[in-house]
Write an enzyme that holds these catalytic residues in place. Structure first.
Site, PDB file in Angstrom:
ATOM      1  N   HIS A 222       0.838  -1.199   0.000  1.00 22.30           N
ATOM      2  CA  HIS A 222       0.000   0.000   0.000  1.00 22.30           C
ATOM      3  C   HIS A 222       0.875   1.252   0.000  1.00 22.30           C
ATOM      4  CE1 HIS A 222      -3.439   2.615   1.430  1.00 22.30           C
ATOM      5  NE2 HIS A 222      -2.398   3.302   1.903  1.00 22.30           N
ATOM      6  N   GLU A 223       1.826   1.309   0.917  1.00 19.75           N
ATOM      7  CA  GLU A 223       2.650   2.507   1.039  1.00 19.75           C
ATOM      8  C   GLU A 223       3.557   2.700  -0.169  1.00 19.75           C
ATOM      9  OE1 GLU A 223       2.275   4.889   3.205  1.00 19.75           O
ATOM     10  OE2 GLU A 223       0.617   3.754   4.045  1.00 19.75           O
TER      11      GLU A 223
ATOM     12  N   HIS B   4       1.898   4.335  -3.085  1.00 16.11           N
ATOM     13  CA  HIS B   4       1.815   5.796  -3.076  1.00 16.11           C
ATOM     14  C   HIS B   4       2.936   6.393  -3.924  1.00 16.11           C
ATOM     15  CE1 HIS B   4      -1.536   6.689  -0.514  1.00 16.11           C
ATOM     16  NE2 HIS B   4      -1.070   5.977   0.493  1.00 16.11           N
TER      17      HIS B   4
ATOM     18  N   TYR C 241      -3.330  15.000  -3.120  1.00 14.46           N
ATOM     19  CA  TYR C 241      -3.886  14.345  -1.924  1.00 14.46           C
ATOM     20  C   TYR C 241      -5.023  15.177  -1.322  1.00 14.46           C
ATOM     21  CZ  TYR C 241      -3.341  10.726   1.655  1.00 14.46           C
ATOM     22  OH  TYR C 241      -3.511   9.644   2.487  1.00 14.46           O
TER      23      TYR C 241
ATOM     24  N   GLU D 263      -5.505   7.100  -2.444  1.00 16.06           N
ATOM     25  CA  GLU D 263      -5.609   6.067  -1.413  1.00 16.06           C
ATOM     26  C   GLU D 263      -6.141   4.759  -1.983  1.00 16.06           C
ATOM     27  OE1 GLU D 263      -4.805   5.508   1.739  1.00 16.06           O
ATOM     28  OE2 GLU D 263      -3.653   7.363   1.715  1.00 16.06           O
TER      29      GLU D 263
ATOM     30  N   ASP E 124      -8.966  15.151   7.086  1.00 19.60           N
ATOM     31  CA  ASP E 124      -8.358  14.176   6.174  1.00 19.60           C
ATOM     32  C   ASP E 124      -8.435  14.629   4.726  1.00 19.60           C
ATOM     33  OD1 ASP E 124      -7.033  11.809   5.574  1.00 19.60           O
ATOM     34  OD2 ASP E 124      -8.880  10.633   5.416  1.00 19.60           O
TER      35      ASP E 124
ATOM     36  N   HIS F 295      -9.227   9.013   3.059  1.00 20.81           N
ATOM     37  CA  HIS F 295      -9.228   7.621   3.525  1.00 20.81           C
ATOM     38  C   HIS F 295     -10.643   7.042   3.589  1.00 20.81           C
ATOM     39  CE1 HIS F 295      -5.155   8.639   5.070  1.00 20.81           C
ATOM     40  NE2 HIS F 295      -4.926   7.357   4.884  1.00 20.81           N
TER      41      HIS F 295
END
Length: 402
Positions: free
Chosen positions: A167-168, A171, A182, A191, A268, A273
């Site tokens: 996942h990271e 990015h 973002y 995301e 956020d 998210h």
């Protein structure tokens, strides 16, 4: 020249969970949650500098891996390098898991999409473990991966979840390709890309078909003492968790439940998210309808659509692009993608794509020409509906006068 538009630290754990934990009656848990939230804020400024520096000095390095041990501190410059490419396992399991996760994600992108590391230019892959005092998150800071150990109750060691690693790192893939900002829908797509490709890396390792996979994100590290929960579910957004301590999964699975939040850090950045649940679910629906391994067709479509996107691509534009890209795989696959988006409340614009993809040969019996005419009419209606929706969005009064 690679795009570098995303300037926020991409943390794995959504802020709404940490905010709930910051209100806990458990003082130790409350302290750790507050510290994790504060650290996420500090990361934003650091990430800008690192992102710009990485763009200036280049990134070629044959995708070689290095893992560093922070030994409980929050200063990456003081971390000690403990394992590099070609070196054997070490005694620290966190180091080995991070090293393996980097390699599996790198190999997935190379084998499935022909991508040369996460930037498609051989970028070195660096990971830092044991960051901070039981830090309850993991993040990509624009140049490297950082893992906290978790508190042991709400979160386990973040290196234990391959989909967290993938996942990271995704990015970074997004940053070096579409550069999705973002904020609001582009941020939610950002995301979602990380969730979609993160879960595919896990499925790829396990050789799971779309039908057999659990479609959960973070199940290995979220509340290790509690079964049957995860941070997010692509199969059932909104149903990943429900607990009095950290609340209920707020993700919508349909546009009629889209959560409108302000584009500020405390909300956020417009709920990136939260609203990612909508495109997440669309991918799940498309992958399971097409069948087989998710990365064989659905993943290829999503990857091509990501490469064709821009920093401000929203849900509608991305849906339209996936539908167009699906045309190269066949009508059945294209219709599966169109139906997946329809089921989450987004109707794709079919008028352009339908000219590129030959329809299945229709019966030569009387009425077949009329059937083609009706299909073209539906395409025109879809296109007009999109224009009307776009106009309505422009004219709609913004919440709070924004």
């Amino acid at each position: 020249m690679y795009m570098r538009h995303c300037r926020c630290a991409n943390c794995f754990v959504p802020p709404q969970i940490l905010k709930k934990l910051a209100e806990s009656k458990n003082p130790d848990l409350r302290r750790l949650a507050v510290n994790s939230l504060a650290q996420s804020e500090r990361l934003r400024g650091q990430r800008v500098a690192r992102s710009l520096l990485a763009g200036a000095i280049g990134s070629a390095g044959d995708g070689r891996r290095s893992v560093f041990d922070c030994e409980g501190i929050e200063n990456l410059n003081g971390a000690r390098r403990v394992r590099g490419e070609g070196q054997a396992d070490v005694a620290d399991a966190s180091v080995n898991r991070a090293f393996e996760g980097l390699g599996l994600t790198r190999d997935f992108y190379a084998s499935v999409f022909g991508r040369d590391s996460i930037d498609d230019n051989g970028m070195r892959l660096n990971a830092y473990v044991h960051y901070g005092d039981r830090y309850m998150n993991a993040f990509w800071d624009g140049q490297q991966m950082v893992f906290g150990d978790g508190d042991g109750e709400m979160f386990d060691d973040f290196t234990k979840s391959l989909d967290v690693v993938a996942h990271e790192l995704t990015h970074a893939v997004t940053e070096f390709s579409a550069g999705l900002i973002y904020h609001n829908q582009p941020g939610a797509l950002n995301e979602s890309m990380s969730d979609v490709f993160g879960v595919m890396v896990k499925q790829w390792k396990l050789k799971q078909t779309a039908e057999k996979a659990d479609w959960l994100i973070g199940a290995d590290i979220f509340t290790p003492g509690t079964g049957f929960d995860a941070l997010r579910s692509l199969k059932a957004p909104g149903e990943a968790y429900d607990h009095p301590e950290y609340g209920r999964d707020p993700q919508p699975a349909h546009m009629n439940k889209y959560v409108r939040l302000r584009d500020i850090s405390s909300e956020d950045w417009g709920g990136v998210h939260i609203n990612s649940g909508i495109p997440n679910h669309a991918f799940y629906l498309a992958a399971t309808a097409i069948g087989g391994y998710a990365w064989d067709v659905a993943g290829q479509i999503w990857y091509q659509a990501l490469l064709a996107s821009s920093p401000t691509t929203d849900f509608q534009a991305f849906a339209d692009t996936t539908y167009e890209k699906a045309g190269s795989f066949g009508q059945v696959e294209q219709e599966a993608v169109g139906e997946a988006w329809r089921m989450v409340g987004i109707r794709v614009a079919r008028s352009v794509s339908s000219r590129r993809v030959p329809r299945r040969a229709l019966s030569s019996a009387p009425g077949s020409v009329a059937t083609n005419d009706m299909a073209d009419l539906f395409d025109q209606v879809d296109g007009l509906s999109k224009q009307v929706a776009a106009l309505a969005e422009i004219l709609r009064p913004q919440k709070g006068g924004r």
